[in-house]
Enzyme design. Structure first.
Site, PDB file in Angstrom:
ATOM      1  N   HIS A  37       0.832  -1.083   0.065  1.00 41.16           N
ATOM      2  CA  HIS A  37      -0.154  -0.131   0.066  1.00 41.16           C
ATOM      3  C   HIS A  37       0.857   1.358  -0.064  1.00 41.16           C
ATOM      4  O   HIS A  37       0.499   2.256  -0.640  1.00 41.16           O
ATOM      5  CB  HIS A  37      -0.944   0.147   1.280  1.00 41.16           C
ATOM      6  N   GLU A  79       1.971   1.985  -3.156  1.00 41.37           N
ATOM      7  CA  GLU A  79       1.043   2.347  -4.098  1.00 41.37           C
ATOM      8  C   GLU A  79       0.909   4.183  -4.094  1.00 41.37           C
ATOM      9  O   GLU A  79       0.966   4.674  -5.217  1.00 41.37           O
ATOM     10  CB  GLU A  79      -0.174   1.688  -3.787  1.00 41.37           C
ATOM     11  N   HIS A  80       1.170   4.487  -2.742  1.00 40.48           N
ATOM     12  CA  HIS A  80       1.141   6.013  -2.669  1.00 40.48           C
ATOM     13  C   HIS A  80       2.351   6.571  -3.329  1.00 40.48           C
ATOM     14  O   HIS A  80       2.236   7.482  -3.978  1.00 40.48           O
ATOM     15  CB  HIS A  80       1.285   6.149  -1.019  1.00 40.48           C
ATOM     16  N   GLU A 106      -4.000   7.882   7.379  1.00 40.43           N
ATOM     17  CA  GLU A 106      -5.106   6.960   6.784  1.00 40.43           C
ATOM     18  C   GLU A 106      -5.228   5.813   7.616  1.00 40.43           C
ATOM     19  O   GLU A 106      -6.567   5.174   7.778  1.00 40.43           O
ATOM     20  CB  GLU A 106      -4.449   6.575   5.574  1.00 40.43           C
TER      21      GLU A 106
END
Lengths: 426, 423
Positions: B70, B73-74, B145
Site C-alpha cells: 500500500h 502504491e502511494h 489513513e
C-alpha cells in the site's frame, strides 16, 4: 442521449424518460419533495417501512422475494434533505427486458411494483400495522444512532446542526429521536397522506424501457390521488456569518475530525452556481486543489482534506482528519488557503486544472442509467434541462474573475472539532 | 508483435479484446459503443499478503514490513519531476489507486484526452522514484489513513475476525500496516518490492468505454518496454485448519455492538475455483440472504437490523463464509446461524429458493456490464484469478442445487468458526 424536458403529468408531478439503447439495464426513480415539517420524524420511519414491506408484500421474505424475482433488481428507498426540502426516494435498477429468460416484460413489472408499494402501503383503515411500525421505529432509531460509528459523518452532522440551529436545515438529532419515539401507526399514516397530497413528485427513468408505458401508468396513478395540493418548497439562504463560532466535542476517537462550515454568499441555488462550483473545486476538490496540495501533500497533516459546496443551501463544508495536536496548524492553513482564493493568488494552472477536471467528469455523466437519473432529477426544479456536455460548457465559461468574486463573498461561520476524550489524571 | 484475440458474448452482445503485448503485458480492451468516457486500470498481482518472497534463482526469501504494498502504491505517484496527479491535472482525468489483499491497481477515468492520460498511467507505474525524504513525508499521510481506518468499527471488526481465524496467514494483517510497521519502510525496500512485483508478467492493463484497440496499443507500444522477467516465489507459513480463538472482543465507541462471525474453510489447495466461489455466494443467500427464513426471523425477533449481511471472503490460502451485523444479542444470533446451517445441511436446499437466487445472480451478472469501471476492474481481477470475464455466466448456468448441498457440507463447519465483537 436526447434530453427533452420534464413533462407535467399530474398536478405537481413531473416525469422524464431518457431513452437510450446503449445500456443493459433500466433505472426508474421516484422522488417526493416536501418542506422540512412536523412530519419529518414520521417521514424517516415511512421511508424505511415502505422500502421493506407493503400491503401485498407484507413480509421481508415476500417483498425482497419480489425484488429478487425481477432478476436481482437493486431497489432502494431513502430519505435525504436537499437544502430545506425533504426528499423521499424510491428507485430501482434492473436488467432490460431483452435479458428476460421467459419473454416477460420485466420493466413493466418493475413499474407496477413501484406504483403498488407506494399506492398500497402496509396499512388498514388509516393506520399502519402497529407491530411493523414498532419495528421500523427501532430500525430508524438504530440507524440514526449508528451515525456515531462513522466519526467523519457524525462530525459533519454535528457541525451542520450547530451551525444551522434555528434554521430548518439544522436538524436537531435529539429532538428527531424523541419525535420518532412518540410515533404510532396513525401518525405515520397522516405523514403518508401528507406525502401523497402535499409533495412535488419527480419521476425520472433511463434506459430502453417503454416511455409511453411508464408515462401512462404513472399518469393514471398520480391522477388517482385525490386533492393534491403541492406545498411551496423554499430554502432560507443565510448569506453571511457575522463571526466565527468554535465548537469542540469529545468522543473516543483515534483521529480528530475537523469540520468547518462556511456561508458562501449565494442568494439562491442558481446564484453564480457554476462559478461557485469551480471556486470550491480549486479550493478543495481533486488532488490538484489547494487543500490537497498544501494541507496533505506539503504539510503531511492528513490523509483527506476537501471542500464541498451545498448548492441547495448556499453553504460549504471543509472536512479533514488530523492529529488533535495539529488542530491549530491545520485550521490556520485551511483559512490561509481560503485567503489565497479571496486574494486571487491561486495560479492559472490551479484554475485550468479544476475546469478541465470538472468538465471532463460531467461529460461522462451519461454513461450509466443511474447517474443519468440522478443528474436529471437534480435539475428538475431548474428552468432548463441540460445534458452533461452543456453542463461542462457552462463550467468552462467560468472566468478567474468570477471565481475570485465568489471567494470574496465566503465567510467562515463555524469550526467544529471532534477530539479524543481527555485521559484521567489519576 | 502483439497477439490479439476477440472474445464475444452473445447474450450481452458485447466483445472485448485480449492482447498479448510485445512487452509481455496482458492487455484487455472492452469498447463500449456510444459511451463518452473511458476507464483504465493498470494492476499488479501484489497486495498486503505478499510479505515474504524471492525471485526464482535467489537464495533467500526477503521479509518486508506490513503495509508496504500500500505504501508503494502511494509513492509510485511521485517522480523526479512532476508527480502523476499534477500530470493528470493537465488532461482532466480523474485518477486514483487502491491496494487490496492480493492486488494493487492504478486507475483513471476520463471523457477527453484519453491517450495522454493512458500515457501518464503507463509511464508513472513503469518509472519508480523514491528518496528517503519522500518516504518520510508519506509516513505522516499514511499514518493518518491508518488512524482513519482505526476509527471505522466495520473495518476493525473484520480484521479482529481475521486475527481470530488465522494463525499465520498474512491476510490477518491490516492492508495499510500499522504506524509502527510503516516506520521501517525505506526507499531501498520499496525498490526491492517494485522490482519483484512490477513486471509485465505479473501485471495486466484493462481499458473499457469509449476506446479502440488501436488507441490503446499506440500508447502501450510507445511506453512499455520488454523487461526480463523472473518467476516470483511467494512463501507462506503453513496455516493450521483450526481457528485461533472462538471469540474476540474489542472496545471502540459504537452505538450498538457490531459483530462478524466467520466460518473458516479447511482448504487443501490454496485457491478456490470460480465455481466454488459462485456456489458460496448462492449458499450464503440461501442461508441468510434477504429472502431467507433466517433473515425474516432474526429481524422479526429484534435480534438484528437491516445491516445484517453476508460475504464470501477468499483469496490465496484463505477462505471463509462471513456474517456481519449489529446486535445486542450477538451470541443468540450466532446460535441461530449455526442452527440454520445445520438445518440446511440436513434437509438440503429448497429447489424453489435455489432457482430464484440463481436468477438473481444471472441478473447481477448482466447488471455489471453497464459500468466501465466494474468491467475494467473485473477484467484485471478475473485474469489474476485465472478466469475470463464472461466465464462467470456459463459456470453459473452449470451449478445445480446438489452442488450447493455439497459445497455446504465441504466448506462450512460450525465447529470451526470465530466471532469478533466491537462494543
Amino acid at each position: 442521449m436526447s434530453v427533452s424536458a420534464y413533462k407535467e403529468i399530474a398536478k405537481g408531478v413531473k416525469l422524464l424518460c431518457v431513452n437510450s439503447e446503449k445500456f443493459k439495464t433500466n433505472c426508474i426513480k421516484i422522488d417526493f419533495y416536501l418542506p422540512i415539517s412536523r412530519h419529518f420524524a414520521a417521514q424517516n420511519v415511512l421511508s424505511s417501512l415502505m422500502g421493506h414491506t407493503s400491503k401485498r408484500y407484507n413480509t421481508f421474505k415476500t417483498f425482497n422475494g419480489k425484488v429478487e424475482s425481477l432478476y436481482g433488481a437493486d431497489f432502494y428507498s431513502d430519505i435525504a434533505t436537499v437544502g430545506e426540502k425533504v426528499r423521499l426516494c424510491f428507485s430501482m435498477e434492473l436488467p432490460d427486458d431483452r435479458f428476460s429468460l421467459d419473454g416477460s416484460k420485466i420493466s413493466e413489472d418493475a413499474v407496477d411494483f413501484l406504483i403498488d408499494i407506494i399506492k398500497n402501503p402496509n396499512c388498514e383503515n388509516g393506520c399502519f400495522d402497529s407491530e411493523f411500525t414498532a419495528r421500523e421505529i427501532r430500525f430508524t432509531l438504530e440507524n440514526i444512532e449508528a451515525e456515531k460509528n462513522d466519526k467523519r459523518a457524525y462530525a459533519l452532522s454535528r457541525l451542520r446542526q450547530l451551525m444551522c440551529s434555528g434554521e430548518p436545515y439544522g436538524i436537531d438529532r435529539e429532538k428527531l429521536e424523541n419525535d420518532i419515539k412518540e410515533l404510532d401507526g396513525e401518525k405515520l399514516f397522516s405523514a403518508y397522506e401528507d406525502m401523497m397530497k402535499s409533495s412535488t413528485v419527480v419521476i425520472t427513468a433511463c434506459g430502453s424501457l417503454n416511455g409511453d408505458m411508464l408515462t401512462a401508468k404513472f399518469t393514471d396513478f398520480m391522477n388517482s390521488v385525490k386533492d393534491r395540493a403541492p406545498e411551496r418548497l423554499e430554502t432560507v439562504f443565510v448569506e453571511k456569518a457575522d463571526k466565527i463560532r468554535y465548537f469542540n466535542e469529545q468522543m473516543e476517537v483515534n483521529q480528530a475530525k475537523l469540520v468547518i462550515g462556511l456561508r458562501t454568499g449565494m442568494k439562491n441555488s442558481d446564484d453564480n452556481y457554476f462559478a461557485y462550483r469551480v471556486m470550491t473545486d480549486i479550493f478543495g476538490g481533486g488532488p490538484y486543489s489547494r487543500l490537497f496540495m498544501n494541507v496533505r501533500e506539503k504539510m503531511s497533516l492528513c490523509y483527506y482534506c476537501g471542500a464541498r459546496l451545498l448548492r441547495e443551501k448556499g453553504i460549504m463544508f471543509v472536512q479533514s482528519g488530523i492529529e488533535e495536536e495539529n488542530y491549530r496548524q491545520a485550521l490556520d492553513e485551511i483559512l490561509n488557503q481560503l485567503d489565497i482564493m479571496k486574494n486571487g493568488e491561486f495560479t492559472n494552472e490551479d484554475f485550468e486544472s479544476s475546469i478541465s477536471a470538472l468538465a471532463d467528469a460531467f461529460r461522462g455523466v451519461g454513461d450509466s442509467p443511474v447517474s443519468v437519473c440522478t443528474f436529471m432529477a437534480s435539475q428538475a426544479f431548474d428552468g432548463e434541462l441540460i445534458d452533461g456536455e452543456e453542463y461542462a460548457e457552462k463550467l468552462s465559461k467560468v472566468t478567474r474573475e468570477q471565481v475570485i468574486e465568489c471567494a470574496k463573498k465566503v465567510t467562515v461561520d463555524s469550526v467544529y472539532l471532534l477530539s479524543g476524550e481527555a485521559e484521567d489524571d489519576e | 508483435m502483439n497477439n490479439i484475440k476477440e472474445i464475444k458474448n452473445e447474450l450481452l452482445n458485447d466483445s472485448y479484446y485480449e492482447i498479448d503485448h510485445s512487452s509481455g503485458l496482458k492487455i484487455f480492451v472492452y469498447p463500449k459503443e456510444n459511451y463518452s468516457s473511458a476507464y483504465a486500470v493498470f494492476g499488479t498481482k501484489y497486495g498486503s499478503i505478499d510479505t515474504r518472497f524471492r525471485l526464482e534463482g535467489e537464495k533467500d526469501f526477503i521479509c518486508v514490513p506490513e503495509g508496504i504494498a500500500h505504501f508503494l502504491e502511494h509513492k509510485l505517484f511521485e517522480s523526479e519531476e512532476l508527480d502523476a496527479f499534477a500530470r493528470y491535472a493537465k488532461t482532466g482525468a480523474s485518477a486514483n489507486a487502491y491496494t487490496s489483499f492480493d492486488k494493487t491497481c492504478y486507475l483513471f477515468s476520463c471523457s477527453g484526452n484519453f491517450r495522454q492520460s493512458l500515457e501518464i498511467l503507463l509511464d508513472f507505474v513503469s518509472n519508480p522514484y523514491f528518496t528517503p525524504e519522500t518516504v518520510q513525508k508519506e509516513q505522516g499521510i499514511i499514518g493518518q489513513e491508518i488512524k482513519m481506518c482505526n476509527d471505522d468499527p466495520g473495518w476493525e471488526s473484520l480484521f479482529s475476525l481475521l486475527r481470530a481465524m488465522y494463525h499465520n496467514h498474512p491476510v490477518k494483517i491490516d492492508i495499510a500496516g500499522t504506524v509502527e510497521s510503516i516506520s521501517h519502510i525505506t526507499a531501498d525496500l520499496l525498490y526491492s518490492c517494485y522490482e519483484t512485483f512490477y513486471n509485465p508478467m505479473n501485471m495486466a492493463l484493462a481499458v473499457a468505454g469509449n476506446v479502440t484497440v488501436e488507441q490503446v496499443l499506440s500508447v502501450a507500444d510507445k511506453i512499455l518496454k520488454p523487461k526480463a522477467s523472473k518467476k516470483i516465489e511467494r512463501s507462506f507459513e503453513p496455516e493450521p485448519e483450526t481457528v485461533v480463538q472462538d471469540t474476540i472482543t474489542r472496545k471502540l465507541s459504537v452505538a450498538m455492538p457490531i459483530f462478524a462471525i466467520g466460518y473458516k474453510e479447511n482448504i487443501k489447495t490454496p485457491e478456490r475455483t470460480l465455481k466454488e466461489a459462485l456456489e458460496s455466494a448462492i449458499l450464503l443467500d440461501i442461508i441468510a440472504g434477504k429472502t431467507s427464513n433466517l433473515y425474516e426471523e432474526l429481524i422479526s425477533e429484534g435480534l438484528v437490523n437491516t445491516t445484517f449481511d453476508t460475504e464470501y471472503f477468499e483469496g490465496y490460502g484463505y477462505s471463509a463464509h462471513i456474517f456481519t451485523g449489529e446486535s445486542t444479542n450477538y451470541e443468540k444470533v450466532r446460535e441461530r446461524i449455526n442452527g440454520e446451517i445445520m438445518r440446511v445441511k440436513k434437509e438440503g436446499v429448497s429447489r424453489e429458493e435455489f432457482d430464484r437466487i440463481k436468477k438473481k445472480h444471472y441478473g447481477s451478472f448482466i447488471m455489471n456490464f453497464n459500468d466501465i469501471d466494474s468491467i475494467a476492474n473485473d477484467l484485471v481481477g478475473e485474469y489474476f484469478s485465472g478466469c475470463g470475464l464472461f466465464e462467470r455466466l456459463s459456470v453459473l448456468e452449470s451449478i445445480t442445487a446438489e452442488d450447493i448441498d455439497a459445497r455446504l457440507r465441504n466448506a462450512i463447519n460450525i465447529e470451526n468458526s470465530s466471532m469478533s465483537v466491537i462494543m
